[in-house]
Design a protein around this motif. Sequence first.
Motif: not given
Length: 468
Positions: A69, A212, A216-217, A247
Motif C-alpha cells: 500500500s 494497511h 496479509n498485506n 487487504e
Amino acid sequence: MKLPIFVLFAGLAVPALAEIDRTKKPEPDPAPAASFPEYKTVTLPNGLKVFVIEDDRKPTLTLRLVLRSGSIFDGTKTGTARFVANMLNRGTEHRDAAALALETDSIGMSLEAAAGADAISVGAGGLTKYTDKILDLFSDAIFHANFPADQFAKLQRKALSGLEQEKQEPAILAGKLTSKILYGTHPYGDYLTPESVMAIQRDDLVAFHKAHFVPNNATLAIVGDVKASEILPEIERIFGPWQKGEESKPTLPAIPSVHGITIHLVDRPGSVQSNIVVAQPGPARDNPDTPELNVVNATIGGGFSGRLFQNLREKHGWTYGAYSAFDLRKYGGTFEANAETRNEVTAPAVEETIKEMARLRDEVAPDAEIALQRQYNVGNYLLSLENSARTAQRVQDIDLYNLPADFYKTYARRMSATTPQQVEELAKKYISATDLDIIVVGEAKEIRPGLEKIGKVIVYDQDLKPVK
C-alpha cells in the motif's frame, strides 16, 4: 644472501605464451545461468510472507518489510503514506523519538522507512550479534508507532519549507509536471502542495496505519549471516501474533494516452538554461520484456555511451549530459528522456532527442554497440548483488509485482542474449517518436518561439498552473 627475484625465476622453464592480438577487445564470458541467490519462503498463518536469504560473507543482518500500500492509497489527502513512513522512526508507544534514536545508535543500527507509489518499505540493519535487539526495535516501530503530534508538526513544517525551495529547482518542477501530465487524475500523478500538506491530520496517519499495516498485506525479507532454521522461529514468535486484516484494493482511473506532440512550458523568468523532458506512457512493471528493455534504454540514454549523450553532448556540446529511463510501476509506467541545455539551443535539443528515438525504432543498431550495452547492464546487475538491501527488494518485488518466480535467476542471461533486432522491435513496441508530451522549464519569452515550431505550447507558472 638473498637473490633478486628475477634470478630465482631465471632457471625455471616458462611455457611459450600464445600470440595475443591486442588490437581486439577480448570477448566477455557468458553471463552466469543463475546469478541470483537461493532463498527460503514461508507464509505465517496470519498471511505474512517471509523470505530468508542466507549470506555469511559479512556478520550483518538486513530486514525489510514491504506493505503493498503506497501513495496510490492516499485518497483525497495526498502525502498521507509518505508522512506515515516518515513518522515510523519518530516514536512508539514504548519509546519516544529520542529514546528510539539513542537505542538504534548505540548498536549501530539503521532504521528507516519510505513510501513509494506502490508500497511502503521499512528497513533495518546491523551486526548479527545484535539480532535480538534489532528485531525488538524493528517490530516496535512497525506495530506500535504512535505518531506523536510534536513530531508530526515538525515534519509538516519541514515539508512546507521543502516545497518552497522546490520552486527554485527546475528539475523538480519538470518532474512534477511530467507526472501530472502523463498520469492525469491517476494517483501516480499526484504530488505534495502546501494545501495537501496542511490538510493531513494526525488521525489520518493513525487510520492509514491501522488499515494497511496488516500481515496479509505484507512481506518480510531477511538477508544476512543467519540460518533460516534459527531465525524463522524468532520471526514467528514476534510477528505471529500480528492480527490479520482486510487487504485493500485500489480503484484507479485509467492512465491517459498521448496523441501528437504537446509542449508544456513552465515559465521561469531569468533562467539561462532549460530543463527538458521528452516523455510518454510506458509499460507496467510486470511486462514480459523488462530485462531486454534495460539494453534498449542503455542504447538510447543509459549513460556516456548512450546515443543521446553522444549526440547532445559529444557532437553538439549543448549539455553536460543527456539520459533516459523507463519508470516501471505496478499499474503503468513512463519512458522519459531528459537534458539541460542553454536557452538558445532548447528547441534543437528537443528535435535531436526525438530524432534519436525515431532512429532506434527505424534502424537496426550495430552489433558492437548492443554488445557494449549488454556488457554494461550485466556487469552492473552482478555488482548490485553485493548489496543485501537490494537483494531483499528484488525478492519482494517478485511478490509485489507478480513477477515470474525465476525472474531474477534469468535476468542476467536474458540481458546478455539481447540482439540488435530485439532492440529495434522493442523500441517500436514501447517508444514513440510522434506521440509525446514534452515538458520544458525555462524562460518562456526566449524559448517559446522555437518550441512552437515543434508542437502546440501550453505555458504554466511555477505553481504548475496553466497561464491564460
